[in-house]
Motif scaffolding. Structure first.
Motif, PDB file in Angstrom:
ATOM      1  N   LEU A 194     -11.039  -0.828  -1.537  1.00 40.97           N
ATOM      2  CA  LEU A 194     -12.098  -0.455  -2.481  1.00 40.97           C
ATOM      3  C   LEU A 194     -12.991  -1.645  -2.836  1.00 40.97           C
ATOM      4  CD1 LEU A 194     -10.289   2.006  -4.899  1.00 40.97           C
ATOM      5  CD2 LEU A 194     -11.826   2.527  -3.015  1.00 40.97           C
ATOM      6  N   ASP A 195     -12.402  -2.856  -2.839  1.00 37.34           N
ATOM      7  CA  ASP A 195     -13.215  -4.036  -3.174  1.00 37.34           C
ATOM      8  C   ASP A 195     -14.065  -4.483  -2.000  1.00 37.34           C
ATOM      9  OD1 ASP A 195     -11.881  -4.033  -5.592  1.00 37.34           O
ATOM     10  OD2 ASP A 195     -10.266  -5.316  -4.810  1.00 37.34           O
ATOM     11  N   LEU A 199     -23.432   0.167  -6.449  1.00 34.58           N
ATOM     12  CA  LEU A 199     -23.885   0.247  -5.061  1.00 34.58           C
ATOM     13  C   LEU A 199     -24.464  -1.103  -4.668  1.00 34.58           C
ATOM     14  CD1 LEU A 199     -24.388   2.338  -2.808  1.00 34.58           C
ATOM     15  CD2 LEU A 199     -26.654   2.636  -3.781  1.00 34.58           C
ATOM     16  N   ASN A 200     -24.054  -1.611  -3.533  1.00 33.64           N
ATOM     17  CA  ASN A 200     -24.540  -2.963  -3.185  1.00 33.64           C
ATOM     18  C   ASN A 200     -25.935  -2.907  -2.586  1.00 33.64           C
ATOM     19  OD1 ASN A 200     -24.031  -1.784  -0.762  1.00 33.64           O
ATOM     20  ND2 ASN A 200     -23.006  -3.548   0.124  1.00 33.64           N
ATOM     21  N   GLY A 221     -17.620  -2.048   0.287  1.00 36.48           N
ATOM     22  CA  GLY A 221     -19.037  -2.194  -0.032  1.00 36.48           C
ATOM     23  C   GLY A 221     -19.713  -0.927  -0.529  1.00 36.48           C
ATOM     24  N   GLY A 222     -18.987   0.175  -0.526  1.00 36.18           N
ATOM     25  CA  GLY A 222     -19.598   1.422  -0.975  1.00 36.18           C
ATOM     26  C   GLY A 222     -19.117   1.795  -2.361  1.00 36.18           C
ATOM     27  N   ARG A 223     -19.412   3.010  -2.782  1.00 39.93           N
ATOM     28  CA  ARG A 223     -18.996   3.496  -4.092  1.00 39.93           C
ATOM     29  C   ARG A 223     -18.096   4.711  -3.942  1.00 39.93           C
ATOM     30  NH1 ARG A 223     -23.220   3.942  -8.970  1.00 39.93           N
ATOM     31  NH2 ARG A 223     -21.419   5.129  -9.691  1.00 39.93           N
ATOM     32  N   VAL A 224     -17.313   4.972  -4.980  1.00 36.17           N
ATOM     33  CA  VAL A 224     -16.524   6.194  -5.020  1.00 36.17           C
ATOM     34  C   VAL A 224     -17.145   7.093  -6.088  1.00 36.17           C
ATOM     35  CG1 VAL A 224     -14.254   7.187  -5.393  1.00 36.17           C
ATOM     36  CG2 VAL A 224     -14.464   4.918  -4.373  1.00 36.17           C
ATOM     37  N   LEU A 263      -5.147   3.925  -3.213  1.00 38.10           N
ATOM     38  CA  LEU A 263      -6.207   3.089  -2.645  1.00 38.10           C
ATOM     39  C   LEU A 263      -6.387   1.819  -3.464  1.00 38.10           C
ATOM     40  CD1 LEU A 263      -9.034   5.563  -1.545  1.00 38.10           C
ATOM     41  CD2 LEU A 263      -7.561   4.173  -0.098  1.00 38.10           C
ATOM     42  N   ARG A 264      -6.176   1.927  -4.787  1.00 31.01           N
ATOM     43  CA  ARG A 264      -6.350   0.749  -5.645  1.00 31.01           C
ATOM     44  C   ARG A 264      -5.349  -0.348  -5.300  1.00 31.01           C
ATOM     45  NH1 ARG A 264      -6.908   4.250 -10.129  1.00 31.01           N
ATOM     46  NH2 ARG A 264      -9.103   4.759 -10.378  1.00 31.01           N
ATOM     47  N   LYS A 295      -8.986  12.403  -4.907  1.00 25.71           N
ATOM     48  CA  LYS A 295      -7.981  12.879  -5.871  1.00 25.71           C
ATOM     49  C   LYS A 295      -7.270  11.726  -6.567  1.00 25.71           C
ATOM     50  CE  LYS A 295      -7.226  17.103  -3.508  1.00 25.71           C
ATOM     51  NZ  LYS A 295      -6.322  18.125  -3.085  1.00 25.71           N
ATOM     52  N   GLY A 296      -6.782  12.009  -7.750  1.00 29.35           N
ATOM     53  CA  GLY A 296      -6.110  10.992  -8.559  1.00 29.35           C
ATOM     54  C   GLY A 296      -5.030  10.212  -7.817  1.00 29.35           C
ATOM     55  N   TYR A 319       0.825  -1.198   0.000  1.00 29.56           N
ATOM     56  CA  TYR A 319       0.000   0.000   0.000  1.00 29.56           C
ATOM     57  C   TYR A 319       0.865   1.255   0.000  1.00 29.56           C
ATOM     58  CZ  TYR A 319      -3.354   3.506   1.327  1.00 29.56           C
ATOM     59  OH  TYR A 319      -4.112   4.646   1.352  1.00 29.56           O
ATOM     60  N   LEU A 376     -15.078   1.008 -10.421  1.00 27.66           N
ATOM     61  CA  LEU A 376     -15.838   0.815  -9.198  1.00 27.66           C
ATOM     62  C   LEU A 376     -17.084   0.011  -9.467  1.00 27.66           C
ATOM     63  CD1 LEU A 376     -15.289   4.397  -8.091  1.00 27.66           C
ATOM     64  CD2 LEU A 376     -14.364   2.348  -7.046  1.00 27.66           C
ATOM     65  N   LYS A 377     -17.439  -0.756  -8.435  1.00 26.63           N
ATOM     66  CA  LYS A 377     -18.619  -1.564  -8.659  1.00 26.63           C
ATOM     67  C   LYS A 377     -19.864  -0.788  -8.269  1.00 26.63           C
ATOM     68  CE  LYS A 377     -17.103  -3.711  -4.494  1.00 26.63           C
ATOM     69  NZ  LYS A 377     -18.222  -3.339  -3.703  1.00 26.63           N
ATOM     70  N   GLU A 406     -23.206  13.997  -7.320  1.00 26.31           N
ATOM     71  CA  GLU A 406     -23.553  12.715  -7.945  1.00 26.31           C
ATOM     72  C   GLU A 406     -23.909  11.671  -6.882  1.00 26.31           C
ATOM     73  OE1 GLU A 406     -20.986   9.457 -10.048  1.00 26.31           O
ATOM     74  OE2 GLU A 406     -20.617  11.379 -11.029  1.00 26.31           O
ATOM     75  N   GLN A 408     -23.790   2.421   5.401  1.00 25.69           N
ATOM     76  CA  GLN A 408     -22.779   2.135   4.381  1.00 25.69           C
ATOM     77  C   GLN A 408     -21.922   3.375   4.125  1.00 25.69           C
ATOM     78  OE1 GLN A 408     -21.807  -0.736   2.655  1.00 25.69           O
ATOM     79  NE2 GLN A 408     -20.184   0.718   2.108  1.00 25.69           N
ATOM     80  N   MET A 462      -6.449   8.012  -5.142  1.00 24.82           N
ATOM     81  CA  MET A 462      -7.174   6.899  -5.765  1.00 24.82           C
ATOM     82  C   MET A 462      -6.184   5.830  -6.239  1.00 24.82           C
ATOM     83  SD  MET A 462     -10.391   6.525  -6.102  1.00 24.82           S
ATOM     84  CE  MET A 462     -11.258   5.099  -6.729  1.00 24.82           C
ATOM     85  N   GLU A 521     -11.974   7.125 -13.098  1.00 27.46           N
ATOM     86  CA  GLU A 521     -12.080   6.407 -11.818  1.00 27.46           C
ATOM     87  C   GLU A 521     -13.338   5.540 -11.763  1.00 27.46           C
ATOM     88  OE1 GLU A 521      -9.506   9.777 -10.275  1.00 27.46           O
ATOM     89  OE2 GLU A 521     -10.996   9.472 -11.834  1.00 27.46           O
ATOM     90  N   SER A 522     -14.449   6.094 -12.231  1.00 27.71           N
ATOM     91  CA  SER A 522     -15.734   5.420 -12.055  1.00 27.71           C
ATOM     92  C   SER A 522     -15.734   4.012 -12.634  1.00 27.71           C
ATOM     93  CB  SER A 522     -16.829   6.227 -12.726  1.00 27.71           C
ATOM     94  OG  SER A 522     -16.869   7.498 -12.155  1.00 27.71           O
ATOM     95  N   ARG A 576      -2.907  14.619 -17.229  1.00 24.20           N
ATOM     96  CA  ARG A 576      -3.833  13.492 -17.196  1.00 24.20           C
ATOM     97  C   ARG A 576      -5.025  13.686 -18.134  1.00 24.20           C
ATOM     98  NH1 ARG A 576      -4.371   9.996 -11.837  1.00 24.20           N
ATOM     99  NH2 ARG A 576      -2.335  10.353 -10.911  1.00 24.20           N
ATOM    100  N   VAL A 578     -17.431  10.644  -8.322  1.00 23.20           N
ATOM    101  CA  VAL A 578     -16.570  11.711  -8.812  1.00 23.20           C
ATOM    102  C   VAL A 578     -16.937  13.045  -8.176  1.00 23.20           C
ATOM    103  CG1 VAL A 578     -15.923  13.015 -10.856  1.00 23.20           C
ATOM    104  CG2 VAL A 578     -16.044  10.534 -10.948  1.00 23.20           C
ATOM    105  N   LEU A 618     -27.731   9.911  -6.294  1.00 16.43           N
ATOM    106  CA  LEU A 618     -28.028   8.479  -6.354  1.00 16.43           C
ATOM    107  C   LEU A 618     -28.613   7.977  -5.033  1.00 16.43           C
ATOM    108  CD1 LEU A 618     -27.455   6.066  -8.387  1.00 16.43           C
ATOM    109  CD2 LEU A 618     -25.732   5.409  -6.720  1.00 16.43           C
TER     110      LEU A 618
END
Lengths: 598, 598
Positions: B551-552, A597-598, B555-558, B545-546, B538-539, A396, A594-595, B564, B531, B542, A590-591, A457, B560, B568
């Motif tokens: 991130l896996d 929303l669970n 259980g939540g979303r990231v 974090l990957r 930020k890039g 990390y 990402l998976k 947004e 949740q 992110m 980035e989006s 970027r 932008v 949702l």
């Protein structure tokens, strides 16, 4: 003072008023189960600390009661724990013969000092200081300490004598003494190790497969150490193994602890204080993280300062009642929670169980083989060694991994203080190093939008006359001069620029060094015909800047949005870009990763 | 290797090729003026360092030549400077008798070590380390050192003997010796002080009023010290003041320095090394900031690592040629620049002037009164004492003010190292303290917009089911647990929340501690049915974090943008608020405080 206010300092008042028969039934049952777990743990951790086993039992009587009165967690179970026992041993072994009267007295003094340190920290409200012990350092310390604990217990399993404070010395001493291995002891110790390991690893699923509910299976599994001790004691008793050289616990006084003040020796206090501080911090961190985990399950709150007070109280009382330094334990808290404990009264009731144990059961302990206690310790700390964590942390961020590794090596090959101090210094230095050359991006306008992004970027449009720069870091002394340098560099490579707008969305702080650097930058920019402006400055940063002359003197403007700045300074390019067709996807890359929303 | 690449290491190649007659004329004239300034400064700073005056002259010959070949600044003038002279004295006075052969040898060794340290820093490219010397610490150090310098020079003005390393000791010693004041010396010293002070304060405007151009007036004013020395020397010579007890410089060897290696004594090296590091850092900071100021005027670039190399070379050569530790000086650089110097050749030519001075003029120095040299030093460092800076810094941020004050008190009442180390530690601790409890705001939607602002500062709409939190700080170990605690608190006070969106626009870094805290937060939120989500990450954050599992697993979303996220998670409230009439002024209150673009 009304009850609500009083309840802030004596949290038990908040649950005592609603206490009913149902809660009492739950707490009583939990206390019974807890007692059965605490007996082997208390004996084992006292042995780990180099103290007579009864001291561990004593430390399980009054501290839980003190915690029940003062603690803000409803679940935390307090008593002797492995890491604190190790710290106790490592503080006292260099000074006194383990188990001697001086050693026992010094352990009481150590508990008194730890309690005192915690109370002082609570009164000064400086519990936040533990925040400076970074996770990698704590986690490295726990892994390395657990390895040390296991190495130190090997001698009881093998029935040999070893000595040494460091991993290397212990290993060498153990290997040298291997030929002296006492086979009957090894048989008992080895069998216990295997049994306890299998019970911990497969007990729950195994019992569940036999038809027990998962919860009952989990609770029953926790009784494995007690079973091992029982079988061991019976074997020794009937096979007279102690006469064949198997080390046993020996006579345990069948009396409740007497209250007395520890002998107060100022020289010894000075020597013990650093370790007392360490015990306080480590005990506090462990307890608070356990307590917070359980509190979250019931949406309850933990007050760190109140926890310090309660743990301080628990350590004072253990010092006065012949115990050893204590802390909140993870496994016993889990057992208590899963056994249905509703309030800290469960812990207090288990104290009665321990007192009864001392008075009525302790003669049975005489034949307990030490090898089984050592096996209990080894299996308990085995789960604390997490070398995978080192790998994950390194992946990390190598800086954090390096701090963790340094802590582990320090603890294993020098001593605990060296390990922790090295880890902390490295954490700090590497953090400073990371922030000393912050990410500084030249930004441009995304066509068809009012957004500004990194030119490296994104496919963005840059103004000819306005240079837009975003700094992704607070501006403070380690990076102030770096900023000067980078801006000088950027201005030299953008000769047509007449304005420089610094986008401050990532700046949370501007200290006096950075302010002077901004002044120097402004002045140097002026001499080369460029005006500095700021955009998207945060409220607190703006509040602080207003206290300096800078805003009046720098000659530029502060814009609420970066778009607004560009609209004023280079309206033609900005409007044209805004009206252009978007060349980018509306949601940044980035989006995609990402998976849903669970 | 072609010339361009070579020119990176020997910057003079880049200007030598374009060098013409006009540049030569400018440089020659500047060199002459520079020499006239350097003579009194060199003599005075050698005296301040406790060295024979000729050493100062020697240190003004070869170092500027070395710098001219290696330095990246075209304006910086290198030679003896006040602060470095003071550091030299404070390093050597406790060990040897000032002016003795051992003292002189040790000064050469100190210069050699400083040069070595700079070269090593340059080779390792760790010039960025000076960034850790925060502005308040450097500024406090310079103010306090200047006060020390003035106190130490009082004895020459009064013609008395004093001793002591600290401000207190010097003051006490001076007061005790006051009755021994030598009146002829005081007359010379006092008159010089007044003359030099008035010349510095009013000389430029006065001469301009007499009809001189401002530039000529400024240059002529710089000749005041030389004039004072001339008048002083003549008075001593014709009135035989030296026979009445006025201390004079005495015999100055009329020979150029001989090249020799300093005596290398390992014990002495170990003792001198800390001060040598300090001299390197302080000299480097001073030189780079002067060089950057002038470079900006001509949009030239300074390379800090190249500067280290050049200053290191200058110190090595001074050590080999009987000089003293050197650095870039501010006042001489100004003089050189204003006299029209085009390239570092001006400095090199002034070296020839100094050499000629040593050979032909030095007999005249015999009658120079030391009191005038002391007056020159005092007036020179007077401008470096800036107590107003302390007040301004304190007003801006008390943490920085405290670090500055601690540095000053440490330098004045203990010694330079204590002062700087105290200041640095305090800077660091107070920075950690500031970031250990970051600004965490609950944010809500501004009606009629897609913007989210602090609910405490703005009239915003909050979602019932989604709690929005913005953290204005990087997440790292000192604040990781604070974040856990604050989020637990916020969730406990928002029982209806089902989602928590962390707005990460102010987060520039998430270290391993904070990552674990985020994992703990996620888990605790899960157990209470909430949740976690992230927005506006930020890039670089992110990217990092990957590399973790977080991130896996969380259980939540990231998202932008924060808008947004809310769109949702709570579409009804969010759309309704977006369509509502704005209740806020379109531009936040900050703008009112700012003036128009100049």
């Amino acid at each position: 003072m009304n009850v609500e206010r009083l309840a802030r300092y004596l949290p038990f008042l908040s649950w005592a008023r609603e206490y009913d028969k149902e809660s009492a039934t739950h707490d009583g049952l939990a206390a019974l189960i807890l007692t059965l777990l605490l007996i082997p743990q208390s004996l084992a951790y006292a042995m780990l600390a180099g103290l007579p086993p009864v001291v561990g039992l004593y430390a399980s009587i009054f501290p839980p009661i003190a915690y029940a009165l003062l603690g803000s967690s409803r679940t935390l179970a307090v008593g002797p724990v492995a890491i604190v026992a190790l710290l106790t041993a490592s503080a006292l072994t260099p000074m006194f013969e383990p188990g001697s009267a001086d050693y026992i007295q010094a352990a009481l003094l150590l508990a008194l000092l730890s309690g005192g340190v915690m109370l002082v920290m609570s009164l000064l409200r400086i519990g936040f200081l533990i925040n400076f012990l970074s996770h990698p350092v704590v986690s490295g310390f726990i892994s390395a300490s657990s390895i040390l604990i296991m190495l130190s217990q090997l001698r009881h399993i093998l029935g040999i004598n070893t000595q040494g404070d460091t991993a290397l010395a212990l290993l060498r001493s153990t290997i040298k003494a291997l030929p002296d291995t006492h086979l009957p002891t090894l048989a008992i110790g080895g069998l216990s190790l295997v049994f306890l390991y299998l019970a911990r690893r497969f007990g729950k699923t195994g019992l569940a497969a036999l038809g027990l509910s998962l919860r009952k299976a989990a609770t029953l599994t926790k009784a494995a150490p007690l079973l091992a001790l029982l079988v061991g004691a019976l074997s020794v008793h009937f096979m007279h193994l102690d006469q064949q050289g198997v080390a046993v616990v020996g006579k345990v006084p069948q009396a409740l602890p007497a209250f007395a003040l520890p002998v107060f020796d100022l020289d010894l206090v000075v020597k013990l204080l650093p370790l007392a501080v360490l015990i306080s911090l480590v005990g506090f961190i462990g307890s608070v993280s356990v307590a917070q985990t359980f509190a979250a399950r019931r949406r309850q709150r933990i007050s760190p300062n109140q926890e310090l007070l309660a743990l301080g109280g628990a350590n004072l009382i253990t010092a006065l009642s012949g115990g050893m330094p204590v802390s909140g334990g993870f496994s016993r808290s889990v057992v208590s929670y899963e056994a249905g404990a509703q309030t800290p009264l469960a812990g207090a009731l288990s104290a009665i169980g321990m007192a009864l144990t001392v008075v009525f059961v302790s003669p049975l302990f005489e034949s307990l083989p030490r090898a089984i206690l050592a096996a209990i310790i080894i299996v308990a700390v085995l789960t604390l060694v997490d070398l995978g964590q080192l790998k994950r942390t390194w992946q990390y961020a190598w800086q954090d991994g390096a701090a963790m590794l340094a802590t582990m090596l320090g603890v294993l090959f020098f001593n605990i203080e060296v390990g922790i101090l090295t880890g902390l210094s490295l954490s700090l230095l590497l953090f400073l190093w990371r922030t000393s050359h912050p990410h500084i991006a030249v930004v441009g306008q995304l066509p068809g939008s009012q957004h500004f992004r990194n030119v490296a970027r994104f496919d963005v449009v840059q103004s000819e006359s306005v240079l837009s720069i975003r700094v992704d870091e607070s501006l403070y002394f380690p990076n102030a001069r770096y900023l000067e340098d980078r801006i000088a560099q950027l201005i030299a490579s953008h000769p047509s620029a007449r304005h420089l707008v610094l986008m401050c969305s990532g700046i949370n702080l501007i200290d006096a060094s950075a302010l002077e650097s901004l002044e120097a930058i402004t002045e140097r920019l002026h001499t080369s015909g460029v005006q500095l402006h700021l955009s998207e400055v945060k409220g607190p940063v703006m509040d602080q800047l207003r206290r300096a002359q800078f805003l009046d003197q720098f000659g530029g403007r502060v814009f609420v949005s970066h778009y607004e700045a560009l609209l004023l300074l280079d309206p033609i390019t900005t409007r044209r870009t805004q009206d252009a067709l978007p060349t980018h996807c509306p949601i940044s890359p980035e989006s995609n990763h990402l998976k849903e929303l669970n």
